[in-house]
Design a protein around this motif. Structure first.
Motif, PDB file in Angstrom:
ATOM      1  N   SER A   1      -7.241   9.126  -4.979  1.00 59.77           N
ATOM      2  CA  SER A   1      -7.568   8.194  -6.045  1.00 59.77           C
ATOM      3  C   SER A   1      -8.997   7.724  -5.817  1.00 59.77           C
ATOM      4  CB  SER A   1      -6.592   7.017  -6.066  1.00 59.77           C
ATOM      5  OG  SER A   1      -6.676   6.278  -4.863  1.00 59.77           O
ATOM      6  N   GLU A   2      -9.422   6.639  -6.498  1.00 62.47           N
ATOM      7  CA  GLU A   2     -10.828   6.218  -6.437  1.00 62.47           C
ATOM      8  C   GLU A   2     -11.278   5.887  -5.015  1.00 62.47           C
ATOM      9  OE1 GLU A   2     -13.802   2.856  -8.395  1.00 62.47           O
ATOM     10  OE2 GLU A   2     -11.717   3.020  -9.041  1.00 62.47           O
ATOM     11  N   ASP A   3     -10.440   5.166  -4.269  1.00 69.03           N
ATOM     12  CA  ASP A   3     -10.872   4.742  -2.943  1.00 69.03           C
ATOM     13  C   ASP A   3      -9.783   4.893  -1.880  1.00 69.03           C
ATOM     14  OD1 ASP A   3      -9.158   2.841  -3.827  1.00 69.03           O
ATOM     15  OD2 ASP A   3     -10.534   1.138  -3.629  1.00 69.03           O
ATOM     16  N   SER A   4      -8.763   5.720  -2.148  1.00 68.77           N
ATOM     17  CA  SER A   4      -7.693   5.878  -1.156  1.00 68.77           C
ATOM     18  C   SER A   4      -6.979   7.213  -1.351  1.00 68.77           C
ATOM     19  CB  SER A   4      -6.690   4.720  -1.269  1.00 68.77           C
ATOM     20  OG  SER A   4      -6.053   4.748  -2.538  1.00 68.77           O
ATOM     21  N   TRP A   5      -6.195   7.567  -0.334  1.00 67.88           N
ATOM     22  CA  TRP A   5      -5.295   8.716  -0.416  1.00 67.88           C
ATOM     23  C   TRP A   5      -3.878   8.193  -0.644  1.00 67.88           C
ATOM     24  CZ3 TRP A   5      -6.810  13.630  -0.753  1.00 67.88           C
ATOM     25  CH2 TRP A   5      -8.085  13.971  -0.284  1.00 67.88           C
TER      26      TRP A   5
ATOM     27  N   THR B   1      -0.320   4.362   0.543  1.00 67.91           N
ATOM     28  CA  THR B   1      -1.749   4.658   0.422  1.00 67.91           C
ATOM     29  C   THR B   1      -2.484   4.286   1.699  1.00 67.91           C
ATOM     30  OG1 THR B   1      -2.249   2.486  -0.537  1.00 67.91           O
ATOM     31  CG2 THR B   1      -1.734   4.265  -2.071  1.00 67.91           C
TER      32      THR B   1
ATOM     33  N   PRO C   1      -6.745   3.891   2.664  1.00 72.37           N
ATOM     34  CA  PRO C   1      -8.109   3.988   2.108  1.00 72.37           C
ATOM     35  C   PRO C   1      -8.837   5.230   2.625  1.00 72.37           C
ATOM     36  CG  PRO C   1      -7.653   1.744   2.793  1.00 72.37           C
ATOM     37  CD  PRO C   1      -6.508   2.572   3.285  1.00 72.37           C
ATOM     38  N   THR C   2      -9.696   5.781   1.745  1.00 71.82           N
ATOM     39  CA  THR C   2     -10.520   6.918   2.167  1.00 71.82           C
ATOM     40  C   THR C   2     -11.541   6.467   3.200  1.00 71.82           C
ATOM     41  OG1 THR C   2     -11.981   6.470   0.318  1.00 71.82           O
ATOM     42  CG2 THR C   2     -10.295   8.129  -0.020  1.00 71.82           C
TER      43      THR C   2
ATOM     44  N   LYS D   1     -14.696   5.400   4.342  1.00 68.40           N
ATOM     45  CA  LYS D   1     -15.961   4.854   3.840  1.00 68.40           C
ATOM     46  C   LYS D   1     -16.485   3.874   4.853  1.00 68.40           C
ATOM     47  CE  LYS D   1     -15.029   5.293  -1.118  1.00 68.40           C
ATOM     48  NZ  LYS D   1     -14.899   4.546  -2.377  1.00 68.40           N
TER      49      LYS D   1
ATOM     50  N   LYS E   1     -17.482   0.881   4.540  1.00 69.78           N
ATOM     51  CA  LYS E   1     -16.944  -0.480   4.468  1.00 69.78           C
ATOM     52  C   LYS E   1     -15.597  -0.568   5.172  1.00 69.78           C
ATOM     53  CE  LYS E   1     -14.873   0.099  -0.128  1.00 69.78           C
ATOM     54  NZ  LYS E   1     -14.820  -0.457  -1.488  1.00 69.78           N
ATOM     55  N   TYR E   2     -14.797   0.536   5.118  1.00 67.26           N
ATOM     56  CA  TYR E   2     -13.522   0.511   5.819  1.00 67.26           C
ATOM     57  C   TYR E   2     -13.727   0.646   7.316  1.00 67.26           C
ATOM     58  CZ  TYR E   2     -11.492   1.006   1.218  1.00 67.26           C
ATOM     59  OH  TYR E   2     -11.155   0.812  -0.085  1.00 67.26           O
TER      60      TYR E   2
END
Length: 757
Positions: A661-665, A733, A735-736, A738, A740-741
């Motif tokens: 998705s936009e910012d996660s699996w 889910t 998060p991908t 990134k 910030k993560y």
């Protein structure tokens, strides 16, 4: 016989030699005659040459016919003759330099001669060839002068054309005057240049453009009466004029002529279609600076700029009407922008500066104030102030309403325009404005800020200029006030909302602290319960071992119940302990392979999978940042549940898939089991919550709650989609990867590590 033959041979040889010598002499005689003829012809040519030829060594030895005719007495005067004057120095230089020829020009009377000087090698003989070039030189000079005059005329015409191009390059003629002046200076010298436009109705002229030396009373933009001026003289005569020479007479006739030392004036009327638009005039600090050529050039320049000035006047008339339309458009745009600015943020402090900047485009001010009325008292506060400071009227000051100008505006419920002429008038009309008057402010507009028929404040504009405002500005101020009033009321509501949010955040922090304490309590309780549970289990086991032969069937059954309960209690405590350790005893987050976590979960469940003949398949899974052991527990719990809650009539099928998705699996675990009723689909993630009876499906009921806590620790969420007898799909889910993560997880990992310490 031999002697005779020898003598005969000698004689013959002598005769042959004599004949050869005679032949040589005859040939030499023929060559001599030819040379003599050539010399004779050359002498004849030299004598008749148009060049004056002189030969001399110490005295003149030869003069040809041209030299004898043009220079009588040359043979007598020798080197003292003007034709040969200075020749001895030239010859000396030539001999020293080893040069046999040289040229020079020499003047004899009004004539100019070009001379070639030839030295005879190893001889004192000198030959001088002189040609009259007077006419050639005069012709050359005449051609040069004509060429220079032609070039000057071409340059002047080019400059005049350039002036016309510059002047006509813009309808805003004031934009191009400076370039025009620089070009005119190339044609006509001046220390001051001006273009004066005339108004015959008012009998005045206006210096539209001035460049150069200042002249008092004739500044750019000044309107001057035409009477007794040189401008009027040029207009009346309708021709270019030069006024210079007798300064006393000129000063008497034109009293304002001689200013700043300017002594010569050149004027040319600017005429377009027989109408005189004005006068171009140039002035110089020099006396008699101008001539008739300058007069002609000034006439040409004036003719060039006349159409451009006429067009600029037409353009000004055309744009005057457009200016009002543009002003209204800008006014509307500025008011709309003010509306956008004051509604851009609920925090009114964020928009006051932008509001003031846009307002300045509509109403000039030296001080602007937004005064807000207190809701529960007869006071007001200057919420926003910029500009001229006023004593006891600064930003944030709480001011009593009674007797102030603000009070008057609120009482009258309308805008007030006040333009006092004096402090006395201020004291008489609105004494509340005395502090502002003492600060230098002389013009005032104040309008009420009304929202839903209630006055919430007053907007004030002030200027240090007397009579700075009119009814037009009052109308604009009313429009602005109508917009800002709503924004101010919204800001009050926003402030109340912010306070409510602050309280909610405080409560959330208290709740988080309480949860942390409960989590710690659960950990301590579960840890401390292990010891008495082990004691109970141990003694029940000893009782069963030592006294089993003395116990009846009921007693042995009771011991079994106690043992099962103890084991179940231990499982619950261990599950609770594991649940409490998700946050405090998790491993630091790092890049991990979900495929590997799944493989480890399948390996741990190998026996269950084998016994149930479950078919477990998977798509390729992504790399994420997290705790691999905890993600393995999630897979293990979800697959174990899929095997446990299988249908009796078919073998379990379990498939693990993922989608971005936009910012996660999103990772999904789907099965073909018994499914879950809708009313239980949220409940099953609670602690010790079950959707089935323990007797049929054993377990602690904490597995899904543990999965949820692990997923939430990783910044994701978990949910289920299911239909009875159609199977279930658990989704969670992560998060991908990134930056910030990374930052969040590293900080959380550091906290977790500190917690374990």
């Amino acid at each position: 016989m031999t002697v005779r033959n020898a003598e005969s041979a000698t004689l013959e040889r002598r005769l042959r030699l004599a004949r050869e010598r005679i032949a040589e002499l005859e040939a030499l005689q023929r060559r001599s005659r030819r040379v003599s003829g050539v010399l004779t012809r050359l002498a004849t040519l030299a004598d008749h040459s148009p060049s004056a030829i002189v030969e001399f060594d110490s005295v003149v030895t030869y003069l040809n016919h041209s030299a004898r005719e043009k220079f009588p007495g040359l043979d007598v005067m020798g080197l003292k003759h003007p034709l040969l004057s200075g020749l001895d120095e030239v010859i000396s230089v030539m001999r020293v330099g080893g040069c046999l020829t040289s040229t020079r020009e020499v003047s004899v009377g009004d004539s100019i001669f070009s001379q070639k000087i030839v030295l005879e090698q190893d001889s004192p003989q000198v030959s001088v060839y002189s040609d009259d070039i007077t006419e050639d030189r005069a012709l050359h000079n005449a051609l040069k002068l004509a060429s220079e005059e032609t070039e000057l005329l071409a340059a002047e015409n080019a400059l005049v054309a350039e002036i016309g191009m510059i002047i006509s390059s813009s309808l805003e003629i004031s934009d191009v005057y400076e370039g025009f002046a620089q070009q005119v200076r190339e044609l006509i010298p001046f220390d001051r240049i001006a273009i004066s436009l005339v108004d015959m109705e008012s009998f005045t002229f206006n210096n539209q453009y001035v460049f150069g030396v200042d002249a008092p009373g004739r500044e750019e933009g000044r309107v001057v009466p035409l009477r007794d001026t040189m401008i009027l003289r040029a207009i009346e005569e309708r021709r270019a004029l030069i006024l210079q020479g007798d300064l006393e007479e000129l000063s008497r006739r034109f009293p304002m002529m001689v200013r700043s030392g300017l002594k010569s004036v050149l004027l040319a009327p600017i005429v377009f279609k027989s109408e005189i638009l004005g006068v171009l005039h140039m002035r110089s600090l020099d006396e008699d600076a101008y001539n008739h050529h300058h007069l002609d050039l000034a006439t040409k320049v004036a003719a060039q700029i006349a159409p451009a000035i006429a067009n600029s006047q037409l353009y000004a008339q055309h744009t005057e009407a457009e200016a009002e339309a543009k002003r209204l458009a800008l006014q509307n745009a500025a008011i709309a922008e003010i509306g956008r600015i004051i509604t851009a943020s609920l925090d009114i402090e964020d928009v006051y500066a932008g509001f003031a900047e846009q307002t300045r485009l509509l109403i000039g001010f030296d001080r602007i104030v937004v005064s807000l009325l207190s809701r529960d008292s007869d006071d007001f506060t200057n919420a926003y102030v910029i500009g001229v400071p006023v004593s006891n009227r600064d930003r944030g000051d709480l001011i009593g309403l009674k007797g102030t100008f603000t009070d008057e505006v609120v009482r009258q419920q309308r805008a007030i325009l006040f333009l006092p002429d004096s402090l006395h008038e201020t004291r008489t009309m609105f004494p509340g404005l005395i502090p502002q008057y003492h600060s230098g402010l002389r013009s005032f507009i104040s309008v009420p800020l009304v929202y839903k028929d209630s006055t919430v404040g007053v907007l004030h504009f002030s200027s240090i200029k007397p009579n700075a405002y009119s009814d037009y500005e009052v109308g604009i101020a009313d429009l602005i006030a109508a917009q800002i009033a709503g924004a101010i009321e919204n800001s009050h509501l926003h402030a109340e909302t912010v306070e409510a949010d602050r309280i909610l955040q405080q409560q959330a922090q208290e709740l988080a602290r309480s949860n942390a304490e409960l989590e710690q309590f659960a950990y301590v309780a579960s840890h401390d319960l292990q010891e008495p549970l082990r004691v109970i289990t141990g003694y029940v086991s000893l009782l069963e071992q030592r006294y089993s032969d003395k116990l009846d069937q009921d007693a042995r059954e009771f011991i079994g119940f106690a043992t099962d309960a103890a084991h179940r209690m231990r499982a619950l405590i261990e599950a609770l302990l594991e649940f409490s350790r998700v946050e405090t005893h998790g491993n630091p987050f790092e890049k991990m392979d979900c495929n590997r976590a799944l493989s480890e979960a399948i390996a741990d469940l190998e026996v269950s999978i084998y016994e149930s003949e479950a078919d477990v398949t998977s798509d390729p899974l992504p790399d994420v940042v997290g705790d691999q052991i905890q993600i393995t527990h999630v897979f293990e719990n979800l697959i174990s549940n899929a095997i446990k809650f299988r249908k009796d009539d078919c073998l379990p099928k379990i498939h693990i898939s993922c989608s971005p998705s936009e910012d996660s699996w999103q990772i999904s675990v789907a099965d073909n089991g018994t499914g879950i009723r809708p009313r239980y689909q949220e409940r099953i993630f609670g602690m010790f919550k079950r959707a089935h009876k323990r007797s049929k499906y054993p377990g602690t009921g904490i597995g899904l709650a543990l999965c949820q806590k692990i997923v939430e620790r990783h910044g994701g969420r978990i949910w289920v989609e299911s239909e009875v007898n159609q199977g279930s799909t658990f989704h969670f889910t992560i998060p991908t990867i990134k930056e910030k993560y990374h930052d969040t997880w590293r900080q959380q990992a550091s906290t977790n590590t500190a917690g374990r310490g």
